[in-house]
Design an enzyme around this catalytic site. Sequence first.
Site, short mmCIF file in Angstrom:
data_model
loop_
_atom_site.label_atom_id
_atom_site.label_comp_id
_atom_site.label_asym_id
_atom_site.label_seq_id
_atom_site.Cartn_x
_atom_site.Cartn_y
_atom_site.Cartn_z
N CYS A 172 -0.09 3.96 2.57
CA CYS A 172 0.30 3.51 3.92
C CYS A 172 1.72 3.95 4.24
O CYS A 172 2.02 4.36 5.37
CB CYS A 172 0.20 1.99 4.03
SG CYS A 172 -1.48 1.32 3.85
N CYS A 230 0.83 -1.21 0.00
CA CYS A 230 0.00 0.00 0.00
C CYS A 230 0.87 1.26 0.00
O CYS A 230 1.51 1.58 1.00
CB CYS A 230 -0.93 -0.03 1.21
SG CYS A 230 -1.83 1.50 1.50
#
Length: 306
Positions: free
Chosen positions: A34, A31
């Site tokens: 993230c 991600c």
Amino acid sequence: MIDITLENFQAELIEGSVATPVLLDIWAEWCGPCKQLGPVLEKLEVEYAGRFTLAKLDADKVPQISSQLSEMFGVRSIPFCVMFKDGQPVDGFVGAIPAEKIREFLDKHVPGADEAEAASEEAAAQEALAEGDTEGALEKLQHAVATDPANDDARFDYIKLLLQEGRVDDAKVAFAPVIAKTTLVRRFDSLQRWMDAIDFAAPVAGAAPAIAVFDAKIAANKRDFEARFARARLLMAEQRWTDAMDELLDILMRDKTWSEDLARKTYIAILDVIEPPKVKVADGQIPPDDPVVATYRRRLSSVVLS
């Protein structure tokens, strides 16, 4: 910062959030957002200096927890951050939002710097008391009250300890800023009743009342509630708490509502004063009761409800 696993989930996240709010960052290696959010959260954890704990959970490694939280909040993407307080998830946000927005989110849930410092001093004071360091505890509680004047728990503990140590004038000075709250905060009302009992036992002018005088009046008339109440106040002033409550129970057993519930209210005030600080536990759990307080609560209930 801590990594959350199935093994430490209960201890670090659920139980840990009872003492300090925990912000759980749900992320994954693949991600991109993230990886942008993670360093921002880490800097904020340092900036907030212990006012919250940052925890990270890899959604791919611990899907049982991440999927449950996602379902609870109706979220289908990451990064997803969840705030835990008192053992429960209470709020969250999705995405790599700017640091200023995260600060706004945190400030809704974590104590302010002064509040956190005062709470830390209060906890340290209880530790000092447990070690027999009364002066150290008084110093820490005084600092807690000065740092966060709105901390009613710290102020109650400070005034209570001053009274226990016989520093009545200092206690009254510390009590003055909240004297108007006695009708709103029961524990402050309880302190006021204790101080009134001390003043009754040691008047500024005139002879102090003697307990033997009231013993004689009670022996002559067991329903002399004025004498019984006066005797209970003298016992309060001497910090003979169970003796005072026994005397008040004698009134309640004969007249439950005597003098507009004065005996019952004074009995409850003593329970407030003698009850030790509650140990913080996770939501849904019950902190242990002090055996003396528990016994005298049952006695009061038995008399009042009979």
